[in-house]
Structure formats: C-alpha cells, structure tokens
Design a protein around this motif. Structure first.
Motif, PDB file in Angstrom:
ATOM      1  N   GLU A  70      60.833  57.054  21.378  1.00 40.34           N
ATOM      2  CA  GLU A  70      59.787  57.526  22.295  1.00 40.34           C
ATOM      3  C   GLU A  70      60.321  57.702  23.724  1.00 40.34           C
ATOM      4  N   SER A  71      61.485  57.122  23.998  1.00 36.49           N
ATOM      5  CA  SER A  71      61.961  57.063  25.385  1.00 36.49           C
ATOM      6  C   SER A  71      63.084  58.038  25.713  1.00 36.49           C
ATOM      7  N   PHE A  72      63.864  58.444  24.707  1.00 37.24           N
ATOM      8  CA  PHE A  72      65.051  59.249  24.994  1.00 37.24           C
ATOM      9  C   PHE A  72      65.086  60.532  24.167  1.00 37.24           C
ATOM     10  N   GLU A  73      65.582  61.565  24.831  1.00 37.99           N
ATOM     11  CA  GLU A  73      65.774  62.852  24.155  1.00 37.99           C
ATOM     12  C   GLU A  73      66.815  62.732  23.031  1.00 37.99           C
ATOM     13  N   ALA A 131      64.733  50.249  27.842  1.00 33.56           N
ATOM     14  CA  ALA A 131      63.544  51.101  27.676  1.00 33.56           C
ATOM     15  C   ALA A 131      62.313  50.219  27.483  1.00 33.56           C
ATOM     16  N   VAL A 132      61.210  50.732  28.012  1.00 33.25           N
ATOM     17  CA  VAL A 132      59.907  50.073  27.866  1.00 33.25           C
ATOM     18  C   VAL A 132      58.983  51.085  27.201  1.00 33.25           C
ATOM     19  N   GLU A 133      58.177  50.602  26.283  1.00 35.40           N
ATOM     20  CA  GLU A 133      57.244  51.503  25.594  1.00 35.40           C
ATOM     21  C   GLU A 133      56.366  52.208  26.641  1.00 35.40           C
ATOM     22  N   ILE A 176      53.330  53.232  27.224  1.00 40.71           N
ATOM     23  CA  ILE A 176      52.045  52.745  27.763  1.00 40.71           C
ATOM     24  C   ILE A 176      52.169  51.389  28.464  1.00 40.71           C
ATOM     25  N   TYR A 177      53.322  50.749  28.366  1.00 40.21           N
ATOM     26  CA  TYR A 177      53.516  49.454  29.038  1.00 40.21           C
ATOM     27  C   TYR A 177      54.350  49.585  30.314  1.00 40.21           C
ATOM     28  N   ARG A 178      54.671  50.807  30.696  1.00 40.08           N
ATOM     29  CA  ARG A 178      55.505  50.996  31.896  1.00 40.08           C
ATOM     30  C   ARG A 178      54.713  50.732  33.175  1.00 40.08           C
ATOM     31  N   LYS A 179      55.465  50.543  34.266  1.00 38.56           N
ATOM     32  CA  LYS A 179      54.900  50.331  35.609  1.00 38.56           C
ATOM     33  C   LYS A 179      54.060  49.062  35.705  1.00 38.56           C
ATOM     34  N   GLN A 180      54.449  48.065  34.922  1.00 42.85           N
ATOM     35  CA  GLN A 180      53.792  46.751  35.010  1.00 42.85           C
ATOM     36  C   GLN A 180      54.813  45.669  35.330  1.00 42.85           C
ATOM     37  N   GLY A 181      56.029  46.082  35.655  1.00 42.35           N
ATOM     38  CA  GLY A 181      57.067  45.100  36.001  1.00 42.35           C
ATOM     39  C   GLY A 181      57.885  44.598  34.819  1.00 42.35           C
ATOM     40  N   ILE A 182      57.654  45.155  33.622  1.00 45.20           N
ATOM     41  CA  ILE A 182      58.378  44.666  32.435  1.00 45.20           C
ATOM     42  C   ILE A 182      59.861  45.050  32.508  1.00 45.20           C
ATOM     43  N   GLY A 183      60.131  46.284  32.948  1.00 41.42           N
ATOM     44  CA  GLY A 183      61.526  46.714  33.103  1.00 41.42           C
ATOM     45  C   GLY A 183      62.268  45.806  34.082  1.00 41.42           C
ATOM     46  N   ALA A 184      61.625  45.467  35.196  1.00 39.76           N
ATOM     47  CA  ALA A 184      62.257  44.597  36.195  1.00 39.76           C
ATOM     48  C   ALA A 184      62.533  43.212  35.606  1.00 39.76           C
ATOM     49  N   SER A 220      62.699  58.839  37.565  1.00 34.33           N
ATOM     50  CA  SER A 220      61.938  57.588  37.548  1.00 34.33           C
ATOM     51  C   SER A 220      62.870  56.395  37.296  1.00 34.33           C
ATOM     52  N   ALA A 221      63.865  56.572  36.421  1.00 32.85           N
ATOM     53  CA  ALA A 221      64.807  55.471  36.183  1.00 32.85           C
ATOM     54  C   ALA A 221      65.666  55.229  37.431  1.00 32.85           C
ATOM     55  N   ILE A 222      66.078  56.300  38.106  1.00 29.29           N
ATOM     56  CA  ILE A 222      66.902  56.139  39.317  1.00 29.29           C
ATOM     57  C   ILE A 222      66.116  55.360  40.369  1.00 29.29           C
ATOM     58  N   SER A 223      64.837  55.706  40.523  1.00 33.13           N
ATOM     59  CA  SER A 223      64.057  54.990  41.543  1.00 33.13           C
ATOM     60  C   SER A 223      63.794  53.553  41.099  1.00 33.13           C
ATOM     61  N   PHE A 224      63.646  53.328  39.805  1.00 37.77           N
ATOM     62  CA  PHE A 224      63.512  51.962  39.278  1.00 37.77           C
ATOM     63  C   PHE A 224      64.755  51.134  39.610  1.00 37.77           C
ATOM     64  N   ARG A 233      67.033  51.730  41.944  1.00 36.23           N
ATOM     65  CA  ARG A 233      67.158  51.560  43.403  1.00 36.23           C
ATOM     66  C   ARG A 233      66.257  50.431  43.880  1.00 36.23           C
ATOM     67  N   ALA A 234      65.019  50.411  43.340  1.00 34.77           N
ATOM     68  CA  ALA A 234      64.070  49.356  43.736  1.00 34.77           C
ATOM     69  C   ALA A 234      64.579  47.979  43.315  1.00 34.77           C
ATOM     70  N   ASN A 235      65.487  47.960  42.349  1.00 37.56           N
ATOM     71  CA  ASN A 235      66.025  46.684  41.875  1.00 37.56           C
ATOM     72  C   ASN A 235      67.440  46.413  42.390  1.00 37.56           C
TER      73      ASN A 235
HETATM   74  C1  LIG Z   1      63.174  52.836  33.445  1.00 35.96           C
HETATM   75  C2  LIG Z   1      62.146  51.955  32.724  1.00 35.96           C
HETATM   76  C3  LIG Z   1      62.873  51.013  31.769  1.00 35.96           C
HETATM   77  C4  LIG Z   1      61.404  51.112  33.765  1.00 35.96           C
HETATM   78  O1  LIG Z   1      60.514  50.241  33.079  1.00 35.96           O
HETATM   79  P1  LIG Z   1      59.135  49.746  33.740  1.00 35.96           P
HETATM   80  O2  LIG Z   1      58.634  48.612  32.907  1.00 35.96           O
HETATM   81  O3  LIG Z   1      58.235  50.882  33.957  1.00 35.96           O
HETATM   82  O4  LIG Z   1      59.690  49.181  35.133  1.00 35.96           O
HETATM   83  P2  LIG Z   1      58.870  48.439  36.286  1.00 35.96           P
HETATM   84  O5  LIG Z   1      57.426  48.384  35.944  1.00 35.96           O
HETATM   85  O6  LIG Z   1      59.578  47.166  36.567  1.00 35.96           O
HETATM   86  O7  LIG Z   1      59.122  49.405  37.505  1.00 35.96           O
HETATM   87  C5  LIG Z   1      58.827  50.779  37.419  1.00 35.96           C
HETATM   88  C6  LIG Z   1      57.975  51.221  38.561  1.00 35.96           C
HETATM   89  O8  LIG Z   1      56.710  50.642  38.428  1.00 35.96           O
HETATM   90  C7  LIG Z   1      56.338  50.050  39.652  1.00 35.96           C
HETATM   91  N1  LIG Z   1      55.523  48.901  39.301  1.00 35.96           N
HETATM   92  C8  LIG Z   1      55.954  47.696  38.866  1.00 35.96           C
HETATM   93  N2  LIG Z   1      54.910  46.880  38.650  1.00 35.96           N
HETATM   94  C9  LIG Z   1      53.803  47.616  38.940  1.00 35.96           C
HETATM   95  C10 LIG Z   1      52.429  47.334  38.909  1.00 35.96           C
HETATM   96  N3  LIG Z   1      51.962  46.130  38.549  1.00 35.96           N
HETATM   97  N4  LIG Z   1      51.572  48.318  39.235  1.00 35.96           N
HETATM   98  C11 LIG Z   1      52.029  49.539  39.596  1.00 35.96           C
HETATM   99  N5  LIG Z   1      53.323  49.862  39.663  1.00 35.96           N
HETATM  100  C12 LIG Z   1      54.188  48.901  39.352  1.00 35.96           C
HETATM  101  C13 LIG Z   1      57.629  49.672  40.306  1.00 35.96           C
HETATM  102  O9  LIG Z   1      57.489  49.559  41.706  1.00 35.96           O
HETATM  103  C14 LIG Z   1      58.477  50.812  39.917  1.00 35.96           C
HETATM  104  O10 LIG Z   1      58.210  51.898  40.780  1.00 35.96           O
HETATM  105  P3  LIG Z   1      59.356  52.923  41.168  1.00 35.96           P
HETATM  106  O11 LIG Z   1      59.970  53.401  39.853  1.00 35.96           O
HETATM  107  O12 LIG Z   1      58.624  53.972  41.892  1.00 35.96           O
HETATM  108  O13 LIG Z   1      60.314  52.124  41.997  1.00 35.96           O
HETATM  109  C15 LIG Z   1      61.087  52.813  31.973  1.00 35.96           C
HETATM  110  O14 LIG Z   1      60.573  53.773  32.857  1.00 35.96           O
HETATM  111  C16 LIG Z   1      61.624  53.515  30.728  1.00 35.96           C
HETATM  112  O15 LIG Z   1      61.635  52.948  29.637  1.00 35.96           O
HETATM  113  N6  LIG Z   1      62.072  54.787  30.881  1.00 35.96           N
HETATM  114  C17 LIG Z   1      62.556  55.571  29.739  1.00 35.96           C
HETATM  115  C18 LIG Z   1      63.910  55.106  29.301  1.00 35.96           C
HETATM  116  C19 LIG Z   1      64.919  55.240  30.424  1.00 35.96           C
HETATM  117  O16 LIG Z   1      64.966  56.242  31.118  1.00 35.96           O
HETATM  118  N7  LIG Z   1      65.775  54.176  30.576  1.00 35.96           N
HETATM  119  C20 LIG Z   1      66.823  54.163  31.566  1.00 35.96           C
HETATM  120  C21 LIG Z   1      68.019  54.883  31.030  1.00 35.96           C
HETATM  121  S1  LIG Z   1      69.408  54.745  32.110  1.00 35.96           S
END
Ligand SMILES: CC(C)(COP(=O)(O)OP(=O)(O)OC[C@H]1O[C@@H](n2cnc3c(N)ncnc32)[C@H](O)[C@@H]1OP(=O)(O)O)[C@@H](O)C(=O)NCCC(=O)NCCS
Length: 151
Positions: free
Chosen positions: A21-24, A72-74, A76-84, A112-116, A118-120
């Motif tokens: 679901e995450s990668f081409e 990778a994060v599923e 619908i669970y993204r942007k909740q801090g799970i990746g961090a 989006s991954a680059i900004s993720f 950078r934020a980390n």
């Molecule tokens: C990259 C990836 C792993 C990040 O996972 P994630 O769980 O969404 O990461 P986080 O929630 O920790 O952070 C993502 C963003 O959500 C924001 N965020 C974190 N918690 C949040 C919250 N409670 N509410 C709103 N936004 C939040 C972060 O500030 C961050 O914002 P930014 O990207 O603008 O800096 C995910 O987007 C993903 O699976 N992408 C597809 C696979 C991929 O590209 N992997 C990397 C290959 S190199």
C-alpha cells in the motif's frame, strides 16, 4: 495506544500488506522475510492492539553507522506520530549497537517522507542518481545520533 516491538514471522503478512500500500515498487515478501534473519533486533513493528500499523527495518554497517532500509506506516494511521516512534526506537537501538550516525535513501519526489525525516533531524547530504531506476534519483539523508538539533 501504539507499542513498538520486535517483528516476528507472524507479522509478515501484515507488513507486506502495508508495504504494497505504501510503495510503487514494493519489496517482495521473500526479502521482507529474509530481513527477519538479517536485521536482528533492528526490525520493528508498531502495533495498535494486536494489529500491525507500521514497520521499520535497519541494519548496522561497519559497526559505526545505521542504515534505515525501509519504513512505512499504514496510510490511515499516518500523521499520528507512529513513524517518529519507529524512527526514534531504531535510532536508540543503532546507538546501543555502536552507530554514530543514521542514514537512508529517499526518492527525491517523496516530499512527505523528506519532510518527515527533516522534522526528525535528518539533513540532505547528496543525490544518488538513478538509485531507484532510470531518472529516479535518491537523496541521501543523514542524522548524527549524538548531536542535539536546535531546529
Ligand atoms: C514516511 C512515513 C513513514 C511517516 O509516517 P507517519 O506515521 O505519518 O509519521 P509521523 O506521524 O511521525 O510524522 C508525519 C507528519 O505528521 C505530523 N504529525 C505527527 N503527529 C501528528 C498529529 N498527532 N497530528 C497531526 N500531524 C501529526 C508530523 O509533524 C509530520 O509532519 P511533516 O511530515 O509535515 O513533518 C509515512 O508517511 C509512510 O509510510 N510513507 C510511505 C512510505 C514511505 O515513503 N517511506 C519512506 C521511504 S524512504
């Protein structure tokens, strides 16, 4: 509540599902399985209740640097801090294994991954041309695990 724990064979189907679901160009199932043996204690999953919602794979190279193989994060669970959370835990484990810095390749189009990253605390170091195939370039991003970033 999300917990981070070591990946096991029983998690593989769900990891592969997230991967597709995450990668081409997803990693094949066999490679994701092989890393269970190659990335000892550096293959982690994020679980909500019993469900796998994200994963990360790392390896230690030359005893002094950690390489993020994949994260990778599923969707619908993204942007909740799970990746961090996954990234922080693997960085701690890198340090325990003697790594001084962590690095990864990311597609130059994957904003989006680059900004993720950078934020980390990761910085873009250079470009690896054609890393993902013809005209598909990667940034190499690096984080010093012993330096506290102010911004
Ligand atoms: C990259 C990836 C792993 C990040 O996972 P994630 O769980 O969404 O990461 P986080 O929630 O920790 O952070 C993502 C963003 O959500 C924001 N965020 C974190 N918690 C949040 C919250 N409670 N509410 C709103 N936004 C939040 C972060 O500030 C961050 O914002 P930014 O990207 O603008 O800096 C995910 O987007 C993903 O699976 N992408 C597809 C696979 C991929 O590209 N992997 C990397 C290959 S190199």
């Amino acid at each position: 509540m999300v917990i981070i724990t070591d990946a096991t064979e029983a998690d593989l189907d769900q990891i592969f599902q997230i991967e597709t679901e995450s990668f081409e160009d997803p990693y094949p199932y066999s490679l994701l399985r092989a890393y269970l043996f190659l990335a000892n204690k550096l293959y982690l999953v994020a679980k909500q209740r019993e469900k796998v919602v994200g994963y990360i794979i790392g390896i230690i190279q030359y005893g002094y640097r950690g390489h993020i193989v994949s994260i990778a994060v599923e969707p619908i669970y993204r942007k909740q801090g799970i990746g961090a959370k996954l990234l922080n835990e693997i960085e701690e484990r890198f340090k325990l294994n003697g790594a001084r810095y962590s690095y990864l390749e990311v597609n130059t189009n994957n904003l989006s991954a680059i900004s993720f990253y950078r934020a980390n605390g990761y910085l873009i170091m250079y470009v690896r041309k054609n890393y993902y195939g013809r005209d598909k370039h990667a940034f190499v991003m690096v984080k010093n695990l012993y330096y506290k970033y102010l911004d």
